[in-house]
Scaffold this motif. Structure first.
Motif, short mmCIF file in Angstrom:
data_model
loop_
_atom_site.label_atom_id
_atom_site.label_comp_id
_atom_site.label_asym_id
_atom_site.label_seq_id
_atom_site.Cartn_x
_atom_site.Cartn_y
_atom_site.Cartn_z
N TRP A 241 0.82 -1.21 0.00
CA TRP A 241 0.00 0.00 0.00
C TRP A 241 0.86 1.26 0.00
O TRP A 241 0.49 2.29 -0.58
N SER A 245 0.12 3.87 -2.83
CA SER A 245 -0.32 5.21 -2.45
C SER A 245 0.63 6.30 -2.91
O SER A 245 0.24 7.47 -3.03
N ASP A 258 -5.20 -1.84 4.97
CA ASP A 258 -4.47 -1.72 3.72
C ASP A 258 -5.08 -2.58 2.62
O ASP A 258 -5.09 -2.20 1.44
N TYR A 261 -7.92 -0.73 0.88
CA TYR A 261 -7.43 0.26 -0.08
C TYR A 261 -6.96 -0.40 -1.38
O TYR A 261 -7.29 0.06 -2.48
N LEU A 262 -6.19 -1.48 -1.24
CA LEU A 262 -5.69 -2.16 -2.44
C LEU A 262 -6.84 -2.72 -3.27
O LEU A 262 -6.81 -2.65 -4.51
#
Length: 343
Positions: A241, A245, A258, A261-262
Motif C-alpha cells: 500500500w 499510495s 491496507d 485500499y488495495l
C-alpha cells in the motif's frame, strides 16, 4: 511463575498446518516444503491412465512377438517357447513399465505425469532403481493386478492408503517412498472491488502512474492473503500500500485496512480497463461492421395480400351497393416485367 494461556497469534493456523502442505518434507536448511501428498483419488486416476498405456504396450509386444515367432522354423516353436515369451512380455509390461519410467523420468509414469504426481524418497530425494523395483514387485503381487488373493489384497491396499497419514500404499511402505503432487494448489478468487464508502473516492483516482508490475503484485497479494500468517501478512500489505499510495492521487478519505485500499484501487483499475475494451469494440464495430458478429436475422414474414374493390354481387347479409373486396391477382412469374424507357 504461573502458566500463561497461549496468545491468539500462537494458536492461529499458519501455512504449515494448512491441508495442502501435509507431506512433511524438510529441505537441507531445515525448512518444511509446501508439498501435498497424493491421496487415493488422484492415484487411482493416474493408475487408470497407466493401465491404458500398459494395454497399448502389451498389444505392441504381442504383435512383435507374433512376427518373430512366425519367422522361426516350425520345429523351434513349441508350447514352452510360447509360455516363456508370454511370461517375459507380462514381466516387461507389469514390472518393467513403471520401473523404467520412474527411473528415467524423475519418478513419473505417463499417468503420474498427466495427473501431476511424482514418486520421491521419504527424505524428498529422487527415487532409486531399487525402490522403483520394490514398489513394482509389491504392487504386482498384492495390489494391482494382485496376483496373490486379488480381492483380499485390493481391500488391504485401499485400507492402508486410507489409514496412512501420508496416503502411502503397501509398495511405498516397503520401498520407503512417497507420492507427492508437483502442482501447487491455488484458489482462484474474483477481482477485488471497492467497498461502498470508497466507491466515490476510487472513481476520482489518477491511476496513470500505477504500472502493471505493481498492480500484478497487489493482485497476487489479495489472492493469497488468506494463506499468509501474521505478522508477515500485515507487513507485506503495508509495503504494497505504501508503494501504491505513492503513485495515486488523491489520498483516501477515511481510515481503513491496507487490503481494503488495495482492493478499491484494483477494482477501479479493472473497471476502467473493461470500459476501454468496450469502447474499442464499439469503435471497431462502427468502422468495420463485417468484423463484428452479425445480429440474428429475424424470419421474413410474407406480406399481406393487396385487397381491391371489385364490382359484383354483394355478399349475403351485406347492404345493397356495398363493394365486393377481393385480393388482387399476383403477378405471373412467367411474364417478365415490362420496362418502359423514360421520356
Amino acid at each position: 511463575m504461573t502458566a500463561q494461556p497461549p496468545s491468539p497469534a500462537a494458536t492461529r493456523p499458519t501455512a504449515r498446518t494448512l491441508p495442502w502442505s501435509d507431506a512433511g518434507l524438510v529441505s537441507g536448511e531445515a525448512v518444511e516444503l509446501d508439498v501435498r501428498v497424493a491421496r487415493l483419488g488422484s492415484r487411482v486416476l493416474a493408475l487408470l491412465v497407466d493401465v491404458l498405456c500398459q494395454l497399448m504396450v502389451a498389444l505392441v509386444l504381442a504383435m512383435l512377438v507374433g512376427l518373430v515367432l512366425s519367422a522361426l522354423p516350425i520345429g523351434v516353436v513349441d508350447a514352452a517357447l510360447n509360455g516363456a515369451t508370454a511370461t517375459i512380455s507380462m514381466v516387461l509390461v507389469l514390472v518393467g513399465y513403471p520401473v523404467l519410467w520412474e527411473r528415467f523420468n524423475g519418478g513419473r509414469t505417463p499417468g503420474k505425469l498427466a495427473v501431476g504426481l511424482r514418486v520421491v524418497s521419504l527424505d524428498g530425494g529422487p527415487v532409486g532403481l531399487r525402490q522403483s523395483l520394490t514398489r513394482a514387485l509389491v504392487g504386482v503381487a498384492v495390489e494391482w493386478p494382485g496376483l496373490v488373493l486379488p480381492l483380499l489384497s485390493w481391500a488391504a491396499g485401499v485400507t492402508v492408503m486410507l489409514t496412512d497419514r501420508r496416503g502411502r500404499r503397501l509398495g511405498d511402505l516397503v520401498a520407503g517412498t512417497l507420492v507427492i503432487h508437483t502442482r501447487a494448489a491455488a484458489v482462484w478468487r474474483p477481482v477485488a472491488t471497492a467497498v461502498p464508502p470508497l466507491v466515490g473516492w476510487a472513481y476520482t483516482l489518477d491511476l496513470s502512474r500505477l504500472d502493471d508490475d505493481l498492480a500484478l503484485a497487489a493482485r497476487q497479494y489479495l489472492a493469497r492473503v488468506h494463506q499468509l500468517a501474521e505478522p508477515a501478512r500485515a507487513r507485506l500489505g503495508r509495503g504494497l500500500w505504501a508503494e501504491v499510495s505513492a503513485v495515486i492521487t488523491p489520498p483516501p478519505p477515511l481510515a481503513a485496512p491496507d487490503t481494503v485500499y488495495l482492493a478499491a484501487v484494483l477494482g477501479e483499475r479493472h473497471r476502467r480497463a473493461l470500459h476501454r475494451i468496450q469502447r474499442g469494440r464499439a469503435a471497431t464495430a462502427a468502422l468495420w461492421p463485417e468484423l463484428s458478429p452479425a445480429p440474428p436475422v429475424e424470419a421474413i414474414r410474407p406480406a399481406a395480400p393487396e385487397v381491391t374493390a371489385v364490382p359484383g354481387p354483394p355478399a349475403p347479409g351485406a347492404p345493397a351497393g356495398a363493394p365486393v373486396l377481393r385480393p388482387a391477382a399476383a403477378p405471373s412469374q412467367a411474364d417478365p416485367p415490362v420496362v418502359r424507357p423514360r421520356v
